[in-house]
Design a protein around this motif. Structure first.
Motif, PDB file in Angstrom:
ATOM      1  N   ALA A   1      -6.539  -0.979  -1.761  1.00 24.41           N
ATOM      2  CA  ALA A   1      -5.804   0.230  -2.347  1.00 24.41           C
ATOM      3  C   ALA A   1      -6.070   0.166  -3.641  1.00 24.41           C
ATOM      4  O   ALA A   1      -6.093   1.391  -4.413  1.00 24.41           O
TER       5      ALA A   1
ATOM      6  N   THR B   1       0.817  -1.345  -0.079  1.00 22.56           N
ATOM      7  CA  THR B   1      -0.079   0.028  -0.014  1.00 22.56           C
ATOM      8  C   THR B   1       0.868   1.326   0.007  1.00 22.56           C
ATOM      9  O   THR B   1       0.386   2.293  -0.330  1.00 22.56           O
TER      10      THR B   1
ATOM     11  N   LEU C   1      -4.033  -4.226   0.108  1.00 23.48           N
ATOM     12  CA  LEU C   1      -3.540  -4.196  -1.276  1.00 23.48           C
ATOM     13  C   LEU C   1      -4.472  -4.054  -2.158  1.00 23.48           C
ATOM     14  O   LEU C   1      -4.590  -3.156  -3.019  1.00 23.48           O
TER      15      LEU C   1
END
Length: 347
Positions: free
Chosen positions: A197, A169, A194
């Motif tokens: 994101a 991230t 992740l």
């Protein structure tokens, strides 16, 4: 759940459905179609009070999505998703897109030579790792932001779009600043923070199948990205762990067909990682196009013997040129074609 509106339903009637869904505490996703609009309801783990929706003006029927992955399923969207890049390339349409380049960006000379050659041969997307997840902490980890700048330079000179991986991230924003496609690698497929994101980064995402992941797990990982608001997701079959030692991985060509049955998202095949052996990349590339893959992602290096990573599975530039000729023939045999470069490969 999908709320199917009647043909000719007004914007006001669609708005009433959206407000009713939001009043129940869920999110509404209106999806205009060629014949009628559907409104998707997301955020529910169980049953919904259908009576609050079926009686609204303009509602035709309610469809329950049976798969645990909702928005990426064909039940949710029967039409294929087509991801259009800034250079005009479309992934998921009639054309087969070729993504090619080195495993790692190593130097200005290396990436520019590779970009010009693969672009001249017909690739429309340049792959290259600036941040590299390696099994050993002592292996080459990539050039970081300098690698991203070199990829951007290659894009300026060739018109190729860029696909490169975000590892965490912290680096997501930096990768999104440079990349046309954010890659989520196999090792990160179930890194849910992740994935979230990536879904908020504002760029198309290439999601690779984990090394021991089922297709269902891959589709659920894609759901995390789409649920954050990014519909431009491409799924990548790159081989799974295997007990045999004749190839690096088991390249699962049935995944191409299976994913097309289950999901509307484009499917990309990676025969470089799928086989781990240069001699096997060509045959599996031809097979993947014949099976219906929307794109290939191939590792190509000017001098594979000196590559910082994955040299054993990288094609050299002449081998890539020869393979492209073969791929044109295979695509033509099944009524498709290899996507053409939108701009000159020499700037």
């Amino acid at each position: 759940m999908l709320v199917v509106m009647r043909h000719g339903a007004t914007s006001g009637q669609i708005g009433d459905v959206v407000r009713a869904i939001e009043d129940m505490g869920y999110r509404a996703r209106p999806m205009p179609g060629a014949q009628r609009t559907t409104v998707g309801l997301v955020g529910n783990d169980g049953r919904v009070q259908e009576s609050r929706l079926v009686g609204l003006d303009g509602v035709l029927r309610i469809i329950h999505v049976s798969q645990p992955y909702k928005q990426v399923s064909r039940e949710w969207c029967p039409e294929d998703t087509v991801v259009e890049l800034d250079n005009g390339v479309k992934i998921g349409g009639e054309d087969v897109v070729i993504m090619a380049g080195p495993c790692s960006v190593e130097s200005r000379e290396q990436i520019l030579e590779c970009a010009h050659r693969v672009g001249a041969a017909g690739a429309t997307v340049l792959r290259g790792g600036a941040f590299k997840p390696r099994t050993s902490p002592y292996s080459f980890q990539g050039l970081g932001e300098e690698g991203l700048r070199l990829l951007a330079r290659a894009r300026e000179e060739t018109g190729l779009a860029i696909v490169t991986e975000a590892l965490d991230t912290d680096s997501m924003g930096l990768v999104a600043e440079y990349a046309d496609i954010i890659q989520i690698g196999a090792r990160s497929m179930q890194n849910y923070s992740l994935l979230r994101a990536a879904g908020r980064a504002g760029k198309p995402v290439l999601l690779k199948r984990g090394m021991a992941a089922t297709i269902k797990e891959l589709l659920l990982a894609a759901e995390y990205i789409v649920a954050e608001g990014e519909p431009r997701v491409m799924l990548c079959e790159r081989g799974v762990r295997n007990f045999d030692t004749h190839a690096r991985n088991l390249f699962d060509l049935t995944a191409v067909v299976t994913i097309q049955e289950l999901s509307h998202l484009p499917i990309v095949a990676d025969p470089s990682h799928g086989t781990g052996a240069r001699a096997k990349v060509g045959p599996m590339s031809r097979a993947a196009v014949a099976a219906g893959a929307d794109a290939l992602i191939l590792e190509v290096h000017p001098d594979p013997a000196s590559a910082a990573s994955d040299g054993q599975q990288s094609l050299n530039l002449d081998q890539f040129d020869a393979l492209m000729v073969e791929l044109h023939a295979v695509a033509g045999a099944i009524g498709r074609r290899i996507a053409r470069a939108v701009v000159s490969a020499h700037g």
